[in-house]
Write an enzyme that holds these catalytic residues in place. Structure first.
Site, PDB file in Angstrom:
ATOM      1  N   ARG A   1       0.776  -1.220  -0.212  1.00 17.89           N
ATOM      2  CA  ARG A   1       0.033  -0.069   0.024  1.00 17.89           C
ATOM      3  C   ARG A   1       1.004   1.244   0.009  1.00 17.89           C
ATOM      4  O   ARG A   1       0.796   2.202   0.810  1.00 17.89           O
ATOM      5  CB  ARG A   1      -0.838  -0.051   1.198  1.00 17.89           C
ATOM      6  CG  ARG A   1      -1.941   1.137   1.424  1.00 17.89           C
ATOM      7  CD  ARG A   1      -2.774   0.978   2.717  1.00 17.89           C
ATOM      8  NE  ARG A   1      -3.541   1.993   2.857  1.00 17.89           N
ATOM      9  CZ  ARG A   1      -3.450   3.002   3.550  1.00 17.89           C
ATOM     10  NH1 ARG A   1      -2.290   3.227   4.093  1.00 17.89           N
ATOM     11  NH2 ARG A   1      -4.314   4.004   3.599  1.00 17.89           N
TER      12      ARG A   1
ATOM     13  N   LYS B   1      -5.167   8.443  10.994  1.00 10.66           N
ATOM     14  CA  LYS B   1      -6.668   8.501  10.677  1.00 10.66           C
ATOM     15  C   LYS B   1      -7.506   9.477  11.556  1.00 10.66           C
ATOM     16  O   LYS B   1      -8.541   9.439  11.333  1.00 10.66           O
ATOM     17  CB  LYS B   1      -7.408   7.088  10.646  1.00 10.66           C
ATOM     18  CG  LYS B   1      -6.539   6.134   9.540  1.00 10.66           C
ATOM     19  CD  LYS B   1      -7.146   6.533   8.196  1.00 10.66           C
ATOM     20  CE  LYS B   1      -6.461   5.832   7.234  1.00 10.66           C
ATOM     21  NZ  LYS B   1      -6.675   6.219   5.847  1.00 10.66           N
TER      22      LYS B   1
ATOM     23  N   SER C   1     -11.797  -1.793   1.313  1.00 11.41           N
ATOM     24  CA  SER C   1     -11.687  -1.140   2.520  1.00 11.41           C
ATOM     25  C   SER C   1     -13.236  -0.327   2.901  1.00 11.41           C
ATOM     26  O   SER C   1     -13.671   0.148   2.087  1.00 11.41           O
ATOM     27  CB  SER C   1     -10.849   0.022   2.586  1.00 11.41           C
ATOM     28  OG  SER C   1      -9.643  -0.325   2.479  1.00 11.41           O
TER      29      SER C   1
HETATM   30  N1  TZP Z   1      -7.366   2.381   7.620  1.00 13.11           N
HETATM   31  C1  TZP Z   1      -7.943   2.427   8.688  1.00 13.11           C
HETATM   32  S1  TZP Z   1      -6.920   2.763  10.091  1.00 13.11           S
HETATM   33  C2  TZP Z   1      -5.601   2.776   8.823  1.00 13.11           C
HETATM   34  C3  TZP Z   1      -5.734   2.331   7.698  1.00 13.11           C
HETATM   35  C4  TZP Z   1      -4.967   2.382   6.447  1.00 13.11           C
HETATM   36  C5  TZP Z   1      -4.127   2.729   9.741  1.00 13.11           C
HETATM   37  C6  TZP Z   1      -3.810   1.768  10.363  1.00 13.11           C
HETATM   38  O1  TZP Z   1      -2.736   2.046  11.011  1.00 13.11           O
HETATM   39  P1  TZP Z   1      -2.237   1.371  12.423  1.00 13.11           P
HETATM   40  O2  TZP Z   1      -0.848   1.902  12.591  1.00 13.11           O
HETATM   41  O3  TZP Z   1      -2.057  -0.074  12.112  1.00 13.11           O
HETATM   42  O4  TZP Z   1      -3.174   1.763  13.460  1.00 13.11           O
END
Ligand code: TZP
Length: 217
Positions: free
Chosen positions: A41, A139, A110
């Site tokens: 990604r 996020k 997603s």
């Molecule tokens: N989509 C929703 S939360 C997120 C993505 C790509 C980030 C997740 O990162 P982490 O470090 O595992 O909380």
């Protein structure tokens, strides 16, 4: 259940979150700790560079018998012989991607709500990644995390596997499973871990323990 979704833990890549270490070295360590699915990604990469990473991760994941999913780009998926694509809300629609990829490759999506999960299943997704379930720095701009109730609601309404994302930590695995997660997808818990191999092993151990507890109450 879709038998091709045969893993509990997704490693989602972000080469900016490896605590300064090369992404390939960190992913290799996580694979050696038992990770069996990697989602490439690197959203900010030009496609030719993405292709080079995808080629490298194809051979690395094959070495470990792990799945490789490519974010969004089905052309890259086909070019490197990856196991599937992971789609965003603004990607091509699932039925169009299915026409191109055929029945055998995995298509994930997603989603940010139970309603979106239902739509993704109806459109033919093999699995969804739902989140952010917990607070996670990358996020925060999206507003409040969804919480376990949205996960429970989604799990009650779809039969395809749901992977929880956002703030995944090993101590949260039991409650995620109890609220309907088939598995989890993690960035920082694996990529920023001082020892990604140990971190992978620990996360996977939580799945085993929780499932064993569910079988023998
Ligand atoms: N989509 C929703 S939360 C997120 C993505 C790509 C980030 C997740 O990162 P982490 O470090 O595992 O909380």
């Amino acid at each position: 259940m879709n038998s091709r979704v045969d893993y509990d833990l997704f490693l989602v890549t972000d080469r900016h979150q490896t605590a300064g270490r090369p992404l390939d070295a960190v992913v290799r360590k996580a694979l050696s700790g038992g990770i069996r699915a990697v989602q490439l990604r690197e959203k900010d990469l030009p496609v030719r560079e993405l292709l080079r990473w995808a080629e490298m991760f194809r051979s690395m994941t094959a070495e470990f018998g792990a799945r490789l999913l490519i974010n969004d780009r089905m052309d890259v998926c086909l070019a490197v012989g990856a196991d599937g694509v992971h789609l965003r809300a603004d990607s091509l629609p699932i039925p169009a991607v299915r026409k191109i990829l055929g029945p055998d490759r995995l298509i994930g999506r997603s989603v940010h709500s139970a309603t979106e999960a239902i739509e993704a299943q109806r459109a033919g997704a093999d699995y969804v990644i739902l989140g952010p379930i917990y607070d996670t720095p990358s996020k925060r701009a999206m507003g409040k995390p969804l919480g376990l109730s949205e996960l429970r609601s989604a799990a009650g309404q779809v039969s395809i596997p749901i992977f929880a994302i956002g703030g995944i930590r090993f101590d949260r695995i039991p409650e995620l499973i109890r609220n309907g997660a088939r598995g989890v997808a993690a960035i920082s818990a694996l990529l920023q871990a001082p020892d990604p191999r140990e971190s992978a092993e620990r996360l996977l151990r939580e799945f085993k323990t929780e499932r064993a507890a569910a079988t023998f109450p």
